[in-house]
Design a protein around this motif. Structure first.
Motif, PDB file in Angstrom:
ATOM      1  N   ASP A   1     -32.325  64.268  59.565  1.00  0.00           N
ATOM      2  CA  ASP A   1     -33.407  64.988  60.251  1.00  0.00           C
ATOM      3  C   ASP A   1     -33.282  66.491  60.033  1.00  0.00           C
ATOM      4  N   GLY A   2     -34.268  67.228  60.537  1.00  0.00           N
ATOM      5  CA  GLY A   2     -34.326  68.660  60.313  1.00  0.00           C
ATOM      6  C   GLY A   2     -33.160  69.431  60.893  1.00  0.00           C
ATOM      7  N   VAL A   3     -32.696  69.053  62.075  1.00  0.00           N
ATOM      8  CA  VAL A   3     -31.597  69.790  62.703  1.00  0.00           C
ATOM      9  C   VAL A   3     -30.302  69.590  61.911  1.00  0.00           C
ATOM     10  N   ALA A   4     -30.050  68.363  61.457  1.00  0.00           N
ATOM     11  CA  ALA A   4     -28.857  68.104  60.634  1.00  0.00           C
ATOM     12  C   ALA A   4     -28.962  68.861  59.309  1.00  0.00           C
ATOM     13  N   THR A   5     -30.159  68.896  58.729  1.00  0.00           N
ATOM     14  CA  THR A   5     -30.374  69.627  57.481  1.00  0.00           C
ATOM     15  C   THR A   5     -30.159  71.120  57.697  1.00  0.00           C
ATOM     16  N   LEU A   6     -30.700  71.637  58.790  1.00  0.00           N
ATOM     17  CA  LEU A   6     -30.518  73.048  59.136  1.00  0.00           C
ATOM     18  C   LEU A   6     -29.037  73.400  59.226  1.00  0.00           C
ATOM     19  N   ARG A   7     -28.286  72.600  59.939  1.00  0.00           N
ATOM     20  CA  ARG A   7     -26.852  72.888  60.105  1.00  0.00           C
ATOM     21  C   ARG A   7     -26.140  72.938  58.755  1.00  0.00           C
TER      22      ARG A   7
ATOM     23  N   MET B   1     -35.819  73.533  69.673  1.00  0.00           N
ATOM     24  CA  MET B   1     -34.928  74.396  70.453  1.00  0.00           C
ATOM     25  C   MET B   1     -33.481  74.209  69.992  1.00  0.00           C
ATOM     26  N   ASP B   2     -33.097  72.961  69.701  1.00  0.00           N
ATOM     27  CA  ASP B   2     -31.759  72.712  69.151  1.00  0.00           C
ATOM     28  C   ASP B   2     -31.602  73.452  67.826  1.00  0.00           C
ATOM     29  N   GLY B   3     -32.684  73.473  67.040  1.00  0.00           N
ATOM     30  CA  GLY B   3     -32.670  74.173  65.763  1.00  0.00           C
ATOM     31  C   GLY B   3     -32.429  75.665  65.943  1.00  0.00           C
ATOM     32  N   LEU B   4     -33.093  76.255  66.926  1.00  0.00           N
ATOM     33  CA  LEU B   4     -32.900  77.683  67.193  1.00  0.00           C
ATOM     34  C   LEU B   4     -31.446  77.963  67.581  1.00  0.00           C
ATOM     35  N   LYS B   5     -30.875  77.060  68.363  1.00  0.00           N
ATOM     36  CA  LYS B   5     -29.467  77.219  68.761  1.00  0.00           C
ATOM     37  C   LYS B   5     -28.532  77.043  67.572  1.00  0.00           C
TER      38      LYS B   5
END
Length: 148
Positions: free
Chosen positions: A61-67, A91-95
């Motif tokens: 997903d996007g958050v895992a990709t972002l990290r 919001m998790d992404g921003l964090k």
């Protein structure tokens, strides 16, 4: 200043192809990826300044990709793309290091505005890093050497 290079990451092929064409008409260099894994693979060979990243995608997903993007490419600015149901993920992404987020459906001008803002933020950070590097490489002033 170097021409902004961006990447769109979304599992909706129609969004990718349409948005890429419109952004290229406006003079931007655009890469596309339909998954987080594809985006990470593409970043190895096609560096970009800004990634517009969908939160909800199958597989990674996007958050895992972002990290992973921030871990491997900390200077790449990431803007999360989200629908109402995934606001908590945005919001998790921003964090996790995203610089901003866009709500779907995002219009072209909004995408451009956020991407340019992220690109300018990156340029400011690069200038500060370079200034600090230059400051660190300078020899101490002669008067400091005389006092030692």
């Amino acid at each position: 200043m170097e021409l902004m290079k961006m990447m769109l990451v979304d599992d909706e092929e129609r969004f990718l192809s349409t948005t890429k064409k419109l952004l290229e008409r406006k003079g931007f260099e655009v890469q596309t990826a339909s998954s987080g894994k594809e985006a990470l693979d593409l970043l190895r060979t096609h560096p970009v300044h800004v990634v517009i990243l969908d939160v909800k995608m199958p597989g990674m997903d996007g958050v895992a990709t972002l990290r992973e993007i921030k871990r491997q490419y900390p200077m790449v600015e990431v803007i999360m793309l989200t629908g109402h149901a995934t606001m908590e993920s945005a919001m998790d992404g921003l964090k996790s290091g995203a610089v901003d987020y866009l709500m779907k459906p995002a219009n072209l001008e909004e995408i451009i505005e956020k991407a340019v803002g992220a690109y300018n933020r990156r340029a400011d950070i690069e200038e500060k890093i370079e200034a600090a590097r230059m400051q660190g490489s300078k020899e101490p002033p002669p008067e400091m050497l005389e006092q030692a």
